[in-house]
Design an enzyme around this catalytic site. Sequence first.
Site, PDB file in Angstrom:
ATOM      1  N   HIS A  17       1.005  -1.182   0.024  1.00 38.67           N
ATOM      2  CA  HIS A  17       0.005  -0.028  -0.006  1.00 38.67           C
ATOM      3  C   HIS A  17       0.774   1.352  -0.046  1.00 38.67           C
ATOM      4  CE1 HIS A  17       0.713  -1.272   4.032  1.00 38.67           C
ATOM      5  NE2 HIS A  17       0.708   0.152   4.489  1.00 38.67           N
ATOM      6  N   HIS A  20       0.851   5.271   1.248  1.00 41.21           N
ATOM      7  CA  HIS A  20       0.334   6.188   2.049  1.00 41.21           C
ATOM      8  C   HIS A  20       0.219   7.533   1.223  1.00 41.21           C
ATOM      9  CE1 HIS A  20       0.367   3.994   5.940  1.00 41.21           C
ATOM     10  NE2 HIS A  20       1.402   3.314   5.499  1.00 41.21           N
TER      11      HIS A  20
HETATM   12  P1  5GP Z   1       1.849   0.426   7.405  1.00 43.93           P
HETATM   13  O1  5GP Z   1       2.562   0.459   8.650  1.00 43.93           O
HETATM   14  O2  5GP Z   1       1.905  -1.300   6.838  1.00 43.93           O
HETATM   15  O3  5GP Z   1       2.978   1.091   6.320  1.00 43.93           O
HETATM   16  O4  5GP Z   1       0.772   0.930   7.208  1.00 43.93           O
HETATM   17  C1  5GP Z   1      -0.706   0.281   7.630  1.00 43.93           C
HETATM   18  C2  5GP Z   1      -1.714   1.333   7.617  1.00 43.93           C
HETATM   19  O5  5GP Z   1      -2.944   0.651   7.464  1.00 43.93           O
HETATM   20  C3  5GP Z   1      -1.806   2.039   8.957  1.00 43.93           C
HETATM   21  O6  5GP Z   1      -1.713   3.666   8.680  1.00 43.93           O
HETATM   22  C4  5GP Z   1      -3.041   1.663   9.669  1.00 43.93           C
HETATM   23  O7  5GP Z   1      -3.606   2.933  10.270  1.00 43.93           O
HETATM   24  C5  5GP Z   1      -3.981   1.170   8.554  1.00 43.93           C
HETATM   25  N1  5GP Z   1      -4.784   0.266   8.858  1.00 43.93           N
HETATM   26  C6  5GP Z   1      -4.556  -1.018   9.489  1.00 43.93           C
HETATM   27  N2  5GP Z   1      -5.860  -1.666   9.623  1.00 43.93           N
HETATM   28  C7  5GP Z   1      -6.718  -0.835   8.807  1.00 43.93           C
HETATM   29  C8  5GP Z   1      -8.114  -1.108   8.602  1.00 43.93           C
HETATM   30  O8  5GP Z   1      -8.722  -2.048   9.051  1.00 43.93           O
HETATM   31  N3  5GP Z   1      -8.866  -0.102   8.070  1.00 43.93           N
HETATM   32  C9  5GP Z   1      -8.031   1.235   7.635  1.00 43.93           C
HETATM   33  N4  5GP Z   1      -8.824   1.887   6.722  1.00 43.93           N
HETATM   34  N5  5GP Z   1      -6.879   1.098   7.622  1.00 43.93           N
HETATM   35  C10 5GP Z   1      -6.197   0.327   8.474  1.00 43.93           C
END
Ligand code: 5GP
Length: 137
Positions: free
Chosen positions: A100, A102
């Site tokens: 993903h 951001h």
């Molecule tokens: P990472 O740390 O893997 O780069 O980012 C994961 C992101 O996914 C985090 O910013 C977190 O807040 C978001 N996230 C995790 N679980 C969910 C969810 O169930 N729904 C949504 N909309 N975002 C999520």
Amino acid sequence: MNNNCIFCKIIGNEISSVTLYEDDDFKVIMDISPAVKGHAVLIPKKHIANIFEMDEDTASKIFVVAAKVAKAMQEELKCDGLNILQNNGDAAGQTVFHFHIHLIPRYIGDSVRITWAHDSYKAGEAEMIAAAINKRI
Ligand code: 5GP
Ligand code: ZN
């Protein structure tokens, strides 16, 4: 579809989310725990764990979507800037192991912090590392 993956479940509508944009290949949702209001994540519908698993077709399409969403965010939110952040692997801070991107709107004086301490190179070291990586492309 990966049964243990929260973003696959969101894409399959097994878990609800707030959708900002969707097409055949991608979904953009509002981050559930945003760095700032408007923070969204752009997700390929295909389960790809990280950049190391990404195919060329997805790679070639995903930034087109990122740019469209970023421009729409700037127009609507009147943000002063925007960070694009993308984590791969535990070591890089990835917590959801479905690729993903951001998209984080930024405002002068906001409280978002994306920072690191700066390292440095000895003479010739940057060139050596660059050439070694380049050989593998
Ligand atoms: P990472 O740390 O893997 O780069 O980012 C994961 C992101 O996914 C985090 O910013 C977190 O807040 C978001 N996230 C995790 N679980 C969910 C969810 O169930 N729904 C949504 N909309 N975002 C999520
Ligand atoms: Zn997934």
